[in-house]
Every structure is written in structure tokens, then in C-alpha cells.
Write a protein that holds these residues in place. Structure first.
Motif, mmCIF file in Angstrom:
data_model
loop_
_atom_site.group_PDB
_atom_site.id
_atom_site.type_symbol
_atom_site.label_atom_id
_atom_site.label_comp_id
_atom_site.label_asym_id
_atom_site.label_seq_id
_atom_site.Cartn_x
_atom_site.Cartn_y
_atom_site.Cartn_z
ATOM 1 N N ALA A 49 13.808 13.416 -0.199
ATOM 2 C CA ALA A 49 12.874 14.373 -1.108
ATOM 3 C C ALA A 49 12.811 13.729 -2.471
ATOM 4 N N HIS A 50 14.060 13.223 -2.976
ATOM 5 C CA HIS A 50 14.268 12.792 -4.447
ATOM 6 C C HIS A 50 13.713 11.585 -4.732
ATOM 7 N N LEU A 51 13.443 10.915 -3.739
ATOM 8 C CA LEU A 51 12.846 9.342 -3.931
ATOM 9 C C LEU A 51 11.583 9.012 -4.665
ATOM 10 N N PRO A 52 10.807 10.001 -4.809
ATOM 11 C CA PRO A 52 9.531 9.465 -5.487
ATOM 12 C C PRO A 52 9.798 9.676 -7.106
ATOM 13 N N PHE A 53 10.821 10.330 -7.460
ATOM 14 C CA PHE A 53 11.270 10.637 -9.035
ATOM 15 C C PHE A 53 11.989 9.391 -9.735
ATOM 16 N N HIS A 54 12.407 8.250 -9.238
ATOM 17 C CA HIS A 54 12.882 7.487 -9.980
ATOM 18 C C HIS A 54 12.971 5.837 -9.334
ATOM 19 N N PRO A 55 12.607 4.983 -9.927
ATOM 20 C CA PRO A 55 12.327 3.520 -9.656
ATOM 21 C C PRO A 55 13.506 3.090 -9.062
ATOM 22 N N ASP A 56 14.774 3.139 -9.299
ATOM 23 C CA ASP A 56 16.066 2.883 -8.797
ATOM 24 C C ASP A 56 16.423 3.396 -7.493
ATOM 25 N N LEU A 57 15.632 4.243 -6.986
ATOM 26 C CA LEU A 57 16.148 4.793 -5.661
ATOM 27 C C LEU A 57 15.188 4.064 -4.609
ATOM 28 N N PRO A 58 15.488 4.210 -3.347
ATOM 29 C CA PRO A 58 14.770 3.541 -2.446
ATOM 30 C C PRO A 58 13.211 3.799 -2.401
ATOM 31 N N THR A 59 12.491 2.995 -1.926
ATOM 32 C CA THR A 59 11.146 3.095 -1.753
ATOM 33 C C THR A 59 10.702 4.479 -0.964
ATOM 34 N N TRP A 60 9.802 5.310 -1.577
ATOM 35 C CA TRP A 60 9.405 6.388 -1.129
ATOM 36 C C TRP A 60 8.340 6.090 -0.119
ATOM 37 N N ALA A 61 8.450 6.886 1.154
ATOM 38 C CA ALA A 61 7.551 6.607 2.382
ATOM 39 C C ALA A 61 6.266 6.476 2.122
ATOM 40 N N MET A 62 5.724 7.525 1.051
ATOM 41 C CA MET A 62 4.220 7.369 0.854
ATOM 42 C C MET A 62 3.753 6.179 0.091
ATOM 43 N N ASP A 63 4.820 5.678 -0.745
ATOM 44 C CA ASP A 63 4.194 4.506 -1.565
ATOM 45 C C ASP A 63 4.452 3.276 -0.588
ATOM 46 N N ALA A 64 5.296 3.212 0.498
ATOM 47 C CA ALA A 64 5.582 2.280 1.382
ATOM 48 C C ALA A 64 4.509 2.045 2.429
ATOM 49 N N GLY A 65 3.467 2.988 2.469
ATOM 50 C CA GLY A 65 2.408 2.855 3.431
ATOM 51 C C GLY A 65 2.610 3.878 4.666
ATOM 52 N N ALA A 66 3.420 4.798 4.840
ATOM 53 C CA ALA A 66 3.679 5.619 5.969
ATOM 54 C C ALA A 66 2.536 6.420 5.814
ATOM 55 N N ASP A 67 2.206 7.117 7.137
ATOM 56 C CA ASP A 67 1.178 7.930 7.256
ATOM 57 C C ASP A 67 1.605 9.510 7.178
ATOM 58 N N VAL A 68 2.622 9.700 7.641
ATOM 59 C CA VAL A 68 3.443 10.899 7.329
ATOM 60 C C VAL A 68 4.726 10.603 7.280
ATOM 61 N N CYS A 69 5.193 11.715 6.180
ATOM 62 C CA CYS A 69 6.746 11.695 5.874
ATOM 63 C C CYS A 69 7.102 13.041 5.608
ATOM 64 N N VAL A 70 8.343 13.216 6.345
ATOM 65 C CA VAL A 70 9.145 14.546 6.419
ATOM 66 C C VAL A 70 9.994 14.542 5.686
ATOM 67 N N THR A 71 10.252 15.669 4.508
ATOM 68 C CA THR A 71 11.382 15.649 3.528
ATOM 69 C C THR A 71 11.774 17.111 3.863
ATOM 70 N N SER A 72 13.370 17.046 3.606
ATOM 71 C CA SER A 72 14.088 18.580 3.435
ATOM 72 C C SER A 72 14.266 18.638 1.957
ATOM 73 N N ILE A 73 13.687 19.639 1.285
ATOM 74 C CA ILE A 73 13.669 19.872 -0.098
ATOM 75 C C ILE A 73 15.204 20.566 -0.247
ATOM 76 N N HIS A 74 15.843 21.221 0.684
ATOM 77 C CA HIS A 74 17.124 21.648 0.314
ATOM 78 C C HIS A 74 18.134 20.511 0.693
ATOM 79 N N LYS A 75 18.031 19.257 0.950
ATOM 80 C CA LYS A 75 19.038 18.365 1.198
ATOM 81 C C LYS A 75 19.525 17.692 -0.246
ATOM 82 N N MET A 76 18.497 16.969 -0.608
ATOM 83 C CA MET A 76 18.679 16.297 -1.926
ATOM 84 C C MET A 76 17.919 16.906 -3.090
#
Length: 492
Positions: free
Chosen positions: A202-229
């Protein structure tokens, strides 16, 4: 028009509910804490009850004319580069099922990484979808699975061109991310959608030094747990949609089919507030967390007997594509104690809870909420563990499997085996029988045994020795594995 991320529609509506003195003759029955037991209020605080109102006919009017939830979801989608966002108060376990049911139906094929969470297997059982298992990439030295490669999905599509889409888990609970761009390209070349179980991202969209966020990578649906990270409450999940390979209304309908009609506004508020926090301060917060993680990782690496798994360990040919350093995964094999024993010792002696543990590792997850104070306690506990390790019991050895031994024949579809007539047999008589239940070390919740798989001696030996060493198996009918639930007929 640009979105105003200083807004928090759910939180604002909750504030208005109190300011306006709304009086509900509706659920919930505690009536804004007035009916809650004094002892309960003393522990939970009244704020929990004051935020616990009906979504429809409380937070908003009965026809949801103010669009409180819709506005909050629109802001979330905008914050993470999605076209649509859907809030779920039933965790990512529900969200991933809704996504699966939007891609395939009973009897249809879906490519699924075999390192999927048990919630994915539950989705297969409920839906009757036929899984085409895609093998993870195995690190035989560290006995660890990394996400499947794009080439593995390519081969699976070539062998099963009628598959309706693909599902991949990325990042793993160990912080290893798949090459999502390449996997998405494999899917989209065939006009097939890609679902990413990104519960740990869930934290990946918010910093460029983290792994590529699924929506930016071209995924059609991504599921995130807001309570995890993130900063959401437990069970808070958001799933995101882009493109036209999965119909918006179909996805919404599947979520409605599985979801509760009594969603928790508290969870909505947590997700809404976290989105505002990250949209306004996310890069700063994540920069601070990454810097803290770097210093913690360096200090742990200096402790004799401990090694912090890093990018060089987990990424490269035959392994992961990208790496999240916030799940600080510590290999303690040189200490001579198992991760199970170490986790129990840290809790008992330092009141420090680790996240994951296995036969040789513990994971001490950091987030933007950690600081010098929390990490100082962690480091004190880890230094003490290293000092005390020589005097700790060695514990029984886990019969860790080689990758070929881990895979069993899928004799029945998961749904068919699960709903088949069953019997409980002594574990020593279970070899060769077809499992009718999941058997899942938890955490992280990746099943070793699925309904429909034909049980083998090496797998049962691994689970039994794991139990003896401290592994937790919460889902079989007999968590101690004295018996195993199998399909009743011998010729399955």
C-alpha cells in the motif's frame, strides 16, 4: 480538475455527525457509547464508539446523496494513479476474491502463482475456478520462494491459451517484488487482465525508491491492505482498477456479493485519513522510514550470527525483480536457533513481537510509524538475543523440503475436494490420500497443502517437524496434525 487531497470526506462527515447532534434510532445498539459497558469504554475509549455509525442513514443519508464514500474512493484512486478505487472493510482476503471472480468463473482457468495467500485458495474453493499453477522462483540455498517470472507466465499461457487472466503476489511478505511490467505485457499481449495481490504494498506509490506500484506497472487490478504497511485499521483494504479488461460494474458487483452490508465506518475513516496523510506527506514520511530502515539494517548486520537479507540476496537472475527494505528479514541460522524459538524468546523477554518467523529467519517489519525510540528497543532485544543464543535450546530440526518435493499432484480441483465427502485419518495413514483442507503455516499464510492435492510423505514430515519446532498451523481441522482431513473415497 485536480483533486483536493486536504479533504477527508469520511472524517469530515463523522465530525459533522457529532456537531449536528444526530440521534440514531438505528444500529449500532451502543448508541454512541451510551450503552457500552463501563469496563469496555475504559479499555477502548469512547472515540471508538463515537466513530462507529451506520454508513447509510448515519454517516450519509439513507440514499447516500452526499456521496461521502464515493468522494473518498475517488480521492484514493487519484492519489495512487488508479481510475477507480473500492474500499473494503473485510480485508484483502475479500478484495482478492472479488478481483478473481471478475476475471474468471466456475470451470474457467486462471493462472495463479503457487506462492499465493490462502485467501486466493479460498477464492478458488468458493468460485470453482480452475487454477493453473505458476511456479515461484526458488532460492534453494535459503529455502525461500520468490515471485514467478514473466517467462513462467508466458509458458503457462502457451500451455493454457484459454486461461482468462493471471494473478501474481507482489511484493511477498519478505519484501521481494515481481517484474510486474513484464508480466502485465505477457497478459495484455493476449488481452488478458493481470490481478496483483499487493497486500504488502500500500505504501509503494508514495516513494520512487520503493518497488514499482502495480498500477504504474500496468496491472488491471491491484489489491492492497491499508493496515499492513499503512496507517489504516485492521481489515481495511482497497482494491484499484485501471483499463477496460475488467468491467467496473462487474468488479463492484462481485465486491457487493462478497462484502458485508454493515461496513465499519471506522475502517473507512482510517483508509480515508491515511490517503490524505500520504497524499500530503507521503514522500517525506517514506524517505524517513527508508533512512531509518537503512540504519537499522546496518546495525543488525554488525551483530554476530545475524544477517539481514538485502537486495543482493533476494534479487537477480532466477530471483526477485525489485526489493522493499522495510520488511527487515533477519537470517539467524548462525545463531543455531530457529526463527520460531527466537520470536517466542523476544516476546517473552523483551515484549517485542516479530512479524514473520520460519526455521531460520525472523522479520521485523518497519513502517513510517517507527522512530528512534521503537528501533532502539528492537536493537536492544536483538543484541540480547545474540548474547543469549548459545544458552538457548537448539530445538528440533525442521525437515525443510527441496522444491521438487514441495509440489504434489493436483488430483481434484480445490472446490471439488473441499466440498467432497471427507474423513479424518491418522497422519501416518494420510500419504497418498487427497487432501480436503488447507494446511498453512501462519504467518505468512501461504498454504503448503491445498484441497485436492495428493499428500506425500516429505510434505507431511516437513509439517510435523515444523510443528515440533514451533510452526503454527491454524487452519486444518486438527492443528496438531494428529489427523488430516481427506476425501472419503480411496480412488480419488
Amino acid at each position: 480538475m485536480p483533486k483536493n487531497h486536504e479533504e477527508a470526506p469520511v472524517l469530515d462527515a463523522l465530525a459533522a455527525y457529532r456537531q449536528q447532534g444526530e440521534l440514531g434510532f438505528t444500529p449500532p445498539g451502543h448508541k454512541q457509547a451510551r450503552g457500552a459497558a463501563t469496563e469496555v469504554r475504559a479499555v477502548l475509549g469512547d472515540a471508538v464508539f463515537l466513530g462507529d455509525v451506520l454508513a447509510s442513514g448515519g454517516l450519509d443519508d439513507r440514499r447516500m446523496k452526499s456521496g461521502v464514500l464515493q468522494r473518498a474512493e475517488d480521492l484514493m484512486a487519484d492519489a495512487v494513479h488508479a481510475e477507480h478505487a473500492f474500499f473494503s472493510t473485510c480485508g484483502s482476503s475479500l478484495s482478492v476474491k472479488a478481483a478473481m471472480l471478475s476475471v474468471a468463473a466456475h470451470g474457467q482457468k486462471l493462472l495463479v502463482g503457487r506462492d499465493a495467500h490462502k485467501s486466493v485458495v479460498s477464492g478458488l474453493i468458493l468460485s470453482g475456478i480452475q487454477p493453473v499453477w505458476v511456479e515461484p522462483q526458488w532460492d534453494t540455498e535459503r529455502h525461500l520462494a520468490h515471485p514467478p517470472s514473466a517467462e513462467a507466465y508466458e509458458r503457462a499461457f502457451e500451455e493454457h491459451p484459454d486461461a482468462k487472466g493471471a494473478l501474481v503476489t507482489s511484493p511477498t511478505p519478505y519484501g521481494v517484488a515481481a517484474d510486474l511490467r513484464a508480466i502485465a505485457e505477457v497478459c495484455h499481449r493476449r488481452s488478458r487482465p493481470l490481478v496483483v495481490d499487493e497486500a504488502w504494498g500500500a505504501h509503494l506509490p508514495f516513494h520512487p525508491d520503493l518497488p514499482t506500484w502495480a498500477m504504474d506497472a500496468g496491472a488491471d487490478v491491484c489489491v492492497t491492505s491499508i493496515h499492513k504497511m499503512g496507517s489504516g485499521l485492521e481489515q481495511g483494504s482497497v482494491f484499484h482498477l485501471r483499463g477496460d479488461l475488467i468491467d467496473h460494474d462487474t468488479l463492484a458487483s462481485r465486491a457487493d456479493l462478497l462484502g458485508t452490508t454493515s461496513p465499519s465506518v471506522l475502517l473507512y475513516a482510517g483508509m480515508d485519513g491515511w490517503r490524505r496523510q500520504m497524499a500530503l506527506e507521503g514522500r517525506t514520511l517514506m524517505s524517513r522510514a527508508l533512512a531509518l530502515a537503512a540504519s537499522v539494517r546496518e546495525e543488525i548486520e554488525s551483530i554476530d550470527g545475524m544477517h539481514v537479507n538485502d537486495r543482493d540476496d533476494f534479487c537477480g537472475p532466477g530471483a526477485g525483480s525489485e526489493f522493499d527494505p522495510l520488511p527487515v528479514v533477519i537470517d539467524i541460522a548462525e545463531l543455531g536457533v530457529s526463527g520460531y524459538l527466537a520470536a517466542d524468546w523476544l516476546r517473552e523477554h523483551h515484549h517485542v513481537d516479530t512479524h514473520l518467523m520460519d526455521h531460520r529467519r525472523i522479520s521485523t517489519q518497519l513502517t513510517h510509524a517507527d522512530d528512534a525510540e521503537t528501533t532502539k528497543r528492537l536493537m536492544t532485544a536483538l543484541h540480547d538475543l545474540a548474547r543469549q543464543a548459545p544458552s538457548l535450546p537448539r530445538g528440533p530440526e525442521v525437515a525443510v523440503l527441496a522444491p521438487p518435493e514441495l509440489r504434489m499432484e493436483q488430483a481434484r480441483l480445490p472446490r471439488d475436494a473441499y466440498f467432497h465427502g471427507t474423513e479424518d485419518v491418522p497422519v501416518e495413514h494420510a500419504v497418498g490420500r487427497v487432501a480436503a483442507e488447507m494446511i498453512t503455516p501462519y504467518p505468512p499464510g501461504i498454504p503448503v497443502v491445498l484441497p485436492g492435492e495428493r499428500l506425500t510423505e516429505p510434505v507431511l514430515r516437513y509439517l510435523l517437524t515444523g510443528l515440533e519446532a514451533g510452526m503454527n498451523l491454524p487452519d486444518p481441522a486438527d492443528p496438531q496434525l494428529r489427523t488430516v482431513r481427506v476425501c472419503a473415497d480411496e480412488d480419488a
